[in-house]
Design an enzyme around this catalytic site. Structure first.
Site, PDB file in Angstrom:
ATOM      1  N   ARG A 260       0.838  -1.185   0.000  1.00 17.94           N
ATOM      2  CA  ARG A 260       0.000   0.000   0.000  1.00 17.94           C
ATOM      3  C   ARG A 260       0.877   1.240   0.000  1.00 17.94           C
ATOM      4  O   ARG A 260       1.700   1.427   0.898  1.00 17.94           O
ATOM      5  CB  ARG A 260      -0.942   0.004   1.212  1.00 17.94           C
ATOM      6  CG  ARG A 260      -1.950  -1.138   1.120  1.00 17.94           C
ATOM      7  CD  ARG A 260      -2.969  -1.136   2.209  1.00 17.94           C
ATOM      8  NE  ARG A 260      -3.807  -2.331   2.096  1.00 17.94           N
ATOM      9  CZ  ARG A 260      -4.738  -2.675   2.976  1.00 17.94           C
ATOM     10  NH1 ARG A 260      -4.973  -1.897   4.025  1.00 17.94           N
ATOM     11  NH2 ARG A 260      -5.451  -3.778   2.811  1.00 17.94           N
ATOM     12  N   ARG A 275       1.642   0.334  10.526  1.00 16.53           N
ATOM     13  CA  ARG A 275       1.311   0.782   9.166  1.00 16.53           C
ATOM     14  C   ARG A 275       2.565   0.706   8.307  1.00 16.53           C
ATOM     15  O   ARG A 275       3.470   1.515   8.448  1.00 16.53           O
ATOM     16  CB  ARG A 275       0.757   2.212   9.185  1.00 16.53           C
ATOM     17  CG  ARG A 275      -0.562   2.352   9.902  1.00 16.53           C
ATOM     18  CD  ARG A 275      -1.075   3.776   9.858  1.00 16.53           C
ATOM     19  NE  ARG A 275      -2.248   3.953  10.690  1.00 16.53           N
ATOM     20  CZ  ARG A 275      -3.504   3.724  10.299  1.00 16.53           C
ATOM     21  NH1 ARG A 275      -3.732   3.326   9.061  1.00 16.53           N
ATOM     22  NH2 ARG A 275      -4.518   3.905  11.128  1.00 16.53           N
ATOM     23  N   GLU A 347      -7.081  -2.279  15.536  1.00 14.12           N
ATOM     24  CA  GLU A 347      -7.622  -3.172  14.506  1.00 14.12           C
ATOM     25  C   GLU A 347      -6.596  -4.205  14.058  1.00 14.12           C
ATOM     26  O   GLU A 347      -5.439  -3.882  13.794  1.00 14.12           O
ATOM     27  CB  GLU A 347      -8.054  -2.342  13.292  1.00 14.12           C
ATOM     28  CG  GLU A 347      -8.573  -3.174  12.134  1.00 14.12           C
ATOM     29  CD  GLU A 347      -8.477  -2.461  10.793  1.00 14.12           C
ATOM     30  OE1 GLU A 347      -8.425  -3.158   9.775  1.00 14.12           O
ATOM     31  OE2 GLU A 347      -8.436  -1.216  10.780  1.00 14.12           O
ATOM     32  N   SER A 350     -10.564  -6.829   9.499  1.00 12.53           N
ATOM     33  CA  SER A 350     -11.862  -6.307   9.067  1.00 12.53           C
ATOM     34  C   SER A 350     -12.520  -7.372   8.211  1.00 12.53           C
ATOM     35  O   SER A 350     -11.901  -7.889   7.272  1.00 12.53           O
ATOM     36  CB  SER A 350     -11.706  -5.025   8.243  1.00 12.53           C
ATOM     37  OG  SER A 350     -11.430  -3.921   9.059  1.00 12.53           O
ATOM     38  N   ARG A 389       0.572  -7.426  12.369  1.00 11.80           N
ATOM     39  CA  ARG A 389      -0.101  -6.890  13.555  1.00 11.80           C
ATOM     40  C   ARG A 389      -0.282  -7.967  14.617  1.00 11.80           C
ATOM     41  O   ARG A 389      -0.299  -7.668  15.819  1.00 11.80           O
ATOM     42  CB  ARG A 389      -1.444  -6.264  13.175  1.00 11.80           C
ATOM     43  CG  ARG A 389      -1.285  -5.001  12.339  1.00 11.80           C
ATOM     44  CD  ARG A 389      -2.556  -4.192  12.252  1.00 11.80           C
ATOM     45  NE  ARG A 389      -2.348  -2.979  11.468  1.00 11.80           N
ATOM     46  CZ  ARG A 389      -3.180  -1.949  11.421  1.00 11.80           C
ATOM     47  NH1 ARG A 389      -4.293  -1.970  12.141  1.00 11.80           N
ATOM     48  NH2 ARG A 389      -2.907  -0.889  10.681  1.00 11.80           N
TER      49      ARG A 389
END
Length: 426
Positions: A260, A275, A347, A350, A389
């Protein structure tokens, strides 16, 4: 992507859904675009019908030995007029598709309304938040002290938001991915796939990354895109296909690197592994019939939660509000793991039901044996889990006062029986 016919028939419902997303009314302008497209198509068809009639008149005139020059000239003109109308209709259709493609999915009825994450609703919690008789550290302090997490060397090679893991932490990341894949394939009934990490424009468009989010992605010089998630290739397995209903649901999982370009808000999570521009993720994708997708979302979320349960990591599950939900989702559950170093939930997964939103873009359909007509499938996707994560969560939850890390029991078979990661990194 939306069915313009449905919008024509349900303009108020469509605008109410857009309003819940924080967007202005769209139906009137979309219907005008569609009417213009339809008028141009009708014009082209009328010209064709008139030319067919003229062709018959030409044939009749020639059979009688009459001069048909004027009729032939009129036919020639009609060909040019039809071509012009068809080009205009095609342009109008592209304008309509472009407008539709940039609109987010309509939220499900049971999604809470709200502008941002503050309106998210907690639905359950699991596990006990660990207590320490010392001040718990964040993962990057722990990893760097162990000598196994190196951001400086990674930055020399690649810039910010990359990491170089070594020794036991590199092995733990691999162990986590293998553990997740084994759990999903042997107990949860998912089929493992090893998909391409480079995809074309069509694949990105099909799952909703294009055209809206092109700036958030990495693109090669020859026009291929690095996948931001395995959702893209896994969902596109059924693109441009008609599936027999008996073969549904199809449930896939894959471990891939994800890329990303935009890794979050400027200045947020600039340190550490939360991130990153490149990260490892185990993804889950389900292709199913419309009547089962709600249940499939619950199932998928439970599959992701089970990973955290096996690892002994406390978490909570929240349903996202309309303002916090992703572009292609009708409904999303976020699973947030407890991070002692940050003293908050963050988080880690998702899970989203996209309904037929992606299927319409991909032209992915199914058919029941007794039916002649096809229907669009429903697609779902979810992290099962974000591997980096999860590594972060283990470091922070299993840290000891001396900076060593206890290896969760579920991972020890994947770590050669290693029980504690000490500062020597072995």
């Amino acid at each position: 992507m939306f069915d313009i016919k449905w919008i024509r028939e349900n303009p108020d419902d469509f605008d109410k859904g857009m309003a819940r997303r924080g967007l202005a009314s769209q139906a009137t302008e979309l219907i005008k675009l569609d009417q213009w497209r339809r008028d141009l198509q009708t014009k082209a068809q009328d010209i064709q019908a008139k030319r067919n009639k003229l062709s018959k008149e030409i044939g009749a005139a020639k059979s009688k030995g009459e001069d048909a020059a004027d009729l032939l000239a009129e036919v020639a003109k009609s060909k040019d007029a039809q071509a012009e109308a068809e080009l205009a209709a095609d342009a109008a259709a592209k304008d309509l598709d472009k407008a539709l493609s940039q609109l987010p999915n309509l939220p499900a009825d049971d999604v809470p309304d709200g502008e941002d994450e503050s309106a998210n609703v907690e639905v359950r919690k699991w596990g006990d938040i660990p207590s320490f008789d010392f001040a718990p550290k964040e993962h990057f302090d722990l990893g760097e002290a162990l000598g196994l997490m190196d951001f400086e060397t990674a930055a020399k090679m690649s810039g910010a938001r990359f990491v170089l893991l070594s020794g036991a932490l590199a092995r733990m990341e691999r162990a986590l991915a293998n553990f997740m894949l084994d759990l999903h394939t042997t107990e949860h009934g998912l089929t493992e796939v090893n998909p391409p990490a480079l995809v074309n424009d069509g694949a990105m468009y099909g799952t909703g990354q294009l055209p809206k989010f092109g700036d958030d992605l990495f693109k090669t010089e020859d026009g291929l895109w690095l996948i931001p998630t395995a959702e893209v290739p896994l969902t596109n397995i059924v693109a441009d296909t008609i599936i027999e209903a008996d073969y549904l649901p199809r449930r896939y999982t894959a471990m891939t690197w994800c890329f990303r370009s935009e890794a979050g808000s400027a200045g947020k999570d600039t340190r550490g592994m939360i991130r990153q521009h490149q990260f490892t993720k185990v993804e889950m994708v389900t292709i199913c019939t419309p009547d089962t997708s709600r249940d499939e979302l619950e199932r998928m979320t439970e599959c992701a939660e089970e990973v955290l349960k096996r690892l002994g990591l406390a978490y909570r599950t929240v349903v996202l509000s309309t303002g916090d939900m992703g572009f292609g989702a009708q409904k999303t559950y976020d699973i947030e793991v407890w991070l002692p170093g940050q003293n908050q939930y963050r988080e880690i997964s998702s899970c989203s039901n996209c309904g037929d939103f992606q299927a319409r873009r991909m032209k992915a359909r199914f058919k029941k044996k007794a039916d002649k007509q096809t229907q669009f499938v429903h697609t779902l996707n979810g992290s099962g889990l974000a591997v980096g994560r999860t590594l972060v969560a283990i470091l922070e939850n299993y840290q000891q006062a001396d900076g060593s890390i206890v290896v969760p029991e579920a991972l020890r078979p994947y770590m050669g029986g290693l029980e504690v990661i000490a500062a020597d990194g072995k």
